[in-house]
Write an enzyme that holds these catalytic residues in place. Structure first.
Site, PDB file in Angstrom:
ATOM      1  N   GLU A   7       0.816  -1.202   0.000  1.00  0.00           N
ATOM      2  CA  GLU A   7       0.000   0.000   0.000  1.00  0.00           C
ATOM      3  C   GLU A   7       0.851   1.253   0.000  1.00  0.00           C
ATOM      4  O   GLU A   7       1.947   1.290   0.559  1.00  0.00           O
ATOM      5  CB  GLU A   7      -0.894   0.024   1.236  1.00  0.00           C
ATOM      6  CG  GLU A   7      -2.141  -0.771   1.005  1.00  0.00           C
ATOM      7  CD  GLU A   7      -3.142  -0.596   2.127  1.00  0.00           C
ATOM      8  OE1 GLU A   7      -4.158  -1.275   2.096  1.00  0.00           O
ATOM      9  OE2 GLU A   7      -2.901   0.220   3.034  1.00  0.00           O
ATOM     10  N   CYS A  37       3.329   8.222   1.922  1.00  0.00           N
ATOM     11  CA  CYS A  37       3.880   7.177   2.794  1.00  0.00           C
ATOM     12  C   CYS A  37       4.137   5.945   1.946  1.00  0.00           C
ATOM     13  O   CYS A  37       3.212   5.392   1.341  1.00  0.00           O
ATOM     14  CB  CYS A  37       2.870   6.879   3.907  1.00  0.00           C
ATOM     15  SG  CYS A  37       3.381   5.515   4.965  1.00  0.00           S
ATOM     16  N   CYS A  75       7.440  -7.875   7.041  1.00  0.00           N
ATOM     17  CA  CYS A  75       8.569  -7.367   7.831  1.00  0.00           C
ATOM     18  C   CYS A  75       9.169  -8.538   8.595  1.00  0.00           C
ATOM     19  O   CYS A  75       8.432  -9.425   9.031  1.00  0.00           O
ATOM     20  CB  CYS A  75       8.063  -6.296   8.808  1.00  0.00           C
ATOM     21  SG  CYS A  75       9.371  -5.416   9.687  1.00  0.00           S
ATOM     22  N   CYS A 115       7.131  -6.414  15.941  1.00  0.00           N
ATOM     23  CA  CYS A 115       6.650  -5.471  16.951  1.00  0.00           C
ATOM     24  C   CYS A 115       5.214  -5.861  17.308  1.00  0.00           C
ATOM     25  O   CYS A 115       4.390  -6.070  16.417  1.00  0.00           O
ATOM     26  CB  CYS A 115       6.731  -4.049  16.431  1.00  0.00           C
ATOM     27  SG  CYS A 115       8.422  -3.628  15.934  1.00  0.00           S
ATOM     28  N   CYS A 169       2.078  -3.923  15.951  1.00  0.00           N
ATOM     29  CA  CYS A 169       2.060  -3.575  14.526  1.00  0.00           C
ATOM     30  C   CYS A 169       1.468  -4.713  13.724  1.00  0.00           C
ATOM     31  O   CYS A 169       1.904  -5.867  13.844  1.00  0.00           O
ATOM     32  CB  CYS A 169       3.482  -3.288  14.045  1.00  0.00           C
ATOM     33  SG  CYS A 169       3.603  -3.055  12.260  1.00  0.00           S
ATOM     34  N   CYS A 201      -1.077   4.772   8.104  1.00  0.00           N
ATOM     35  CA  CYS A 201       0.294   4.471   7.759  1.00  0.00           C
ATOM     36  C   CYS A 201       0.840   3.647   8.928  1.00  0.00           C
ATOM     37  O   CYS A 201       0.716   4.030  10.071  1.00  0.00           O
ATOM     38  CB  CYS A 201       0.984   5.816   7.669  1.00  0.00           C
ATOM     39  SG  CYS A 201       2.453   5.847   6.751  1.00  0.00           S
TER      40      CYS A 201
HETATM   41  N1  SAH Z   1       9.512  -0.429  10.176  1.00  0.00           N
HETATM   42  C1  SAH Z   1       9.678   0.974  10.353  1.00  0.00           C
HETATM   43  C2  SAH Z   1       8.781   1.810   9.495  1.00  0.00           C
HETATM   44  C3  SAH Z   1       7.355   1.358   9.283  1.00  0.00           C
HETATM   45  S1  SAH Z   1       6.218   1.514  10.610  1.00  0.00           S
HETATM   46  C4  SAH Z   1       9.519   1.330  11.802  1.00  0.00           C
HETATM   47  O1  SAH Z   1       9.101   0.472  12.581  1.00  0.00           O
HETATM   48  O2  SAH Z   1       9.845   2.453  12.161  1.00  0.00           O
HETATM   49  C5  SAH Z   1       5.849   3.258  10.693  1.00  0.00           C
HETATM   50  C6  SAH Z   1       5.405   3.702  12.079  1.00  0.00           C
HETATM   51  O3  SAH Z   1       4.073   3.253  12.385  1.00  0.00           O
HETATM   52  C7  SAH Z   1       6.305   3.177  13.182  1.00  0.00           C
HETATM   53  O4  SAH Z   1       6.605   4.153  14.125  1.00  0.00           O
HETATM   54  C8  SAH Z   1       5.441   2.099  13.775  1.00  0.00           C
HETATM   55  O5  SAH Z   1       5.860   1.803  15.068  1.00  0.00           O
HETATM   56  C9  SAH Z   1       4.069   2.712  13.686  1.00  0.00           C
HETATM   57  N2  SAH Z   1       2.958   1.759  13.825  1.00  0.00           N
HETATM   58  C10 SAH Z   1       2.910   0.474  13.411  1.00  0.00           C
HETATM   59  N3  SAH Z   1       1.707  -0.075  13.713  1.00  0.00           N
HETATM   60  C11 SAH Z   1       0.978   0.868  14.327  1.00  0.00           C
HETATM   61  C12 SAH Z   1      -0.343   0.914  14.873  1.00  0.00           C
HETATM   62  N4  SAH Z   1      -1.130  -0.137  14.824  1.00  0.00           N
HETATM   63  N5  SAH Z   1      -0.755   2.078  15.420  1.00  0.00           N
HETATM   64  C13 SAH Z   1       0.052   3.160  15.428  1.00  0.00           C
HETATM   65  N6  SAH Z   1       1.290   3.183  14.947  1.00  0.00           N
HETATM   66  C14 SAH Z   1       1.763   2.047  14.403  1.00  0.00           C
HETATM   67 FE1  SF4 Z   2       8.252  -3.978  11.117  1.00  0.00          FE
HETATM   68 FE2  SF4 Z   2       5.977  -2.982  12.051  1.00  0.00          FE
HETATM   69 FE3  SF4 Z   2       8.064  -3.207  13.670  1.00  0.00          FE
HETATM   70 FE4  SF4 Z   2       8.105  -1.349  11.716  1.00  0.00          FE
HETATM   71  S1  SF4 Z   2       6.717  -1.400  13.485  1.00  0.00           S
HETATM   72  S2  SF4 Z   2       9.764  -2.786  12.289  1.00  0.00           S
HETATM   73  S3  SF4 Z   2       6.954  -2.458  10.107  1.00  0.00           S
HETATM   74  S4  SF4 Z   2       6.954  -4.916  12.694  1.00  0.00           S
END
Ligand code: SAH
Ligand code: SF4
Length: 388
Positions: A114, A127, A134, A138, A141, A367
């Site tokens: 996306e 974005c 990935c 996390c 996420c 995003c």
């Molecule tokens: N992998 C990278 C970039 C992609 S995630 C990273 O982790 O930084 C982009 C941002 O969205 C990150 O700060 C991530 O922690 C946040 N994010 C992911 N899932 C989320 C959610 N469900 N609600 C709010 N923020 C989220």
């Molecule tokens: Fe991967 Fe999501 Fe963690 Fe970013 S926040 S490193 S996309 S698992």
């Protein structure tokens, strides 16, 4: 719950798409020069040819060699015989009531990622994604629950910017007065994937996007978000030079180990050391600390005070992200009161602490939790979906 953190992921051969002909999109100038020479361009002319093709592709947005009218017919034929100019295909486009656009795009192998465009009064932010899935896990996420499928190629990363410009009609028109208003004025690498685990492709793609003869977005208009891949942080400054955002999300190693498991490899102290050394760090180029607000997990006043202590000595701003809940998520979004109390403490300590406004909620365009929601939604065929 945490899978081992690995980097050995599948990357497609650098420039060969499925059809076999190399894609000129996504090549750096040096790579394009080598490719043109290999296809029969005399070495002496190669630099000039790169300049011409570059301008057609990245300034004018032309993707048909035939339309490159300042090149001799024979040379256009040679290019068409050896190369393609391809960007990912838009499968669906959704437009939110607030103007946010979400594109689901298909890349080689049938995978989908996306791309989200967020218009604001003073900017338009795109974005983009760097991986399908990935390797990291996390716990808040949604992407983290999906396996890594593969790294995106540089062409697929640049292509996300190009297809958004196509859709927004943003390429200049020959002969028309120059339009200085940028629709895509900023890029954030905050879609799917960990950009620093796909370093070379992300770097090459950003070099193309920053090149002054083409899309020409300045390095300060690009923000790369990392979960904290410490060994690649200095390289990001040296080889890309963009702004950095870090998914911080916790103020103790105990909690961060749970939320951002890469913390077990590079803990908070190690991460902060790398950030302090981020070369060229000045107050005008602050590091963004992203902090997802999870109810009663990381959102107490004590957390806010600890965060202020940790930030000491780093030009920083804190971006507070209300948690985007997804079905089955093990967390809840913090209440407005808790988020504001947290933000106040950070702000009183002298740091900017904006609370990110959820955008495009009606099309689930958050995003950072991309793709899977669309797949579900697509099955139930929604009102705003337009076939691309
Ligand atoms: N992998 C990278 C970039 C992609 S995630 C990273 O982790 O930084 C982009 C941002 O969205 C990150 O700060 C991530 O922690 C946040 N994010 C992911 N899932 C989320 C959610 N469900 N609600 C709010 N923020 C989220
Ligand atoms: Fe991967 Fe999501 Fe963690 Fe970013 S926040 S490193 S996309 S698992």
């Amino acid at each position: 719950m945490t899978a081992p953190i690995t980097q050995d992921v599948l990357t497609l051969p650098r420039k060969l798409p499925e059809g076999g002909k190399p894609n000129l999109v996504g090549m750096t100038r040096d790579q394009m020069r080598a490719a043109l020479i290999e296809a029969g361009t005399p070495e002496k002319q190669a630099k000039m040819r790169v300049g011409q093709v570059w301008q057609w592709v990245y300034h004018w947005g032309v993707r048909d060699f035939e339309a490159m009218t300042n090149l001799a017919k024979d040379y256009r034929a040679l290019l068409a015989q050896h190369f393609v100019l391809e960007v990912p295909e838009v499968v669906t486009k959704q437009v939110s009531s607030d103007g946010t656009r979400k594109y689901l795009v298909r890349i080689a192998g049938g995978h989908e990622v996306e791309v989200v465009y967020i218009p604001e009064t003073d900017r338009g932010t795109l974005c983009i994604s760097s991986q399908v899935g990935c390797t990291l896990t996390c716990s808040f996420c949604h992407t983290g629950t999906q396996k890594l499928v593969r790294n995106l190629t540089a062409a697929e990363i640049v292509g996300q910017v190009m297809l958004a410009r196509d859709d927004l009609n943003e390429w200049p028109v020959q002969g028309a007065p120059k339009n200085e208003t940028r629709l895509v004025s900023n890029i954030v690498l905050m879609g799917m994937g960990e950009p620093l685990y796909n370093f070379e492709n992300v770097r090459d793609a950003m070099k193309v996007v920053m090149d002054g003869e083409g899309i020409a977005l300045g390095r300060r208009r690009i923000t790369l978000s990392t979960s904290g891949v410490v060994p690649e942080i200095a390289r990001t400054a040296q080889e890309i030079g963009c702004l950095l955002a870090v998914s911080f999300h916790a103020t103790t190693d105990e909690v961060r180990d749970q939320l951002v498991p890469i913390n077990k490899k590079w803990n908070i102290a190690t991460l902060l050391e790398a950030l302090k050394a981020y070369p060229g760090l000045t107050n005008s180029e602050r590091i963004t600390f992203e902090y997802v607000m999870l109810d009663h997990v990381n959102d107490s006043k004590e957390d806010a005070h600890r965060l202020v202590e940790l930030l000491r000595g780093i030009p920083a701003k804190v971006n507070l992200i209300p948690f985007n809940e997804w079905p089955g998520a093990p967390y809840k979004r913090s209440s407005g009161n808790r988020i504001h109390a947290f933000a106040d403490i950070i702000y009183q300590a002298g740091y900017s602490s904006p609370i990110r406004t959820p955008r495009g909620e009606d099309i689930m365009a958050a995003c950072g939790q991309l793709k899977s929601a669309t797949e579900k939604q697509r099955k139930s065929a929604t009102k705003t979906t337009v076939q691309g």
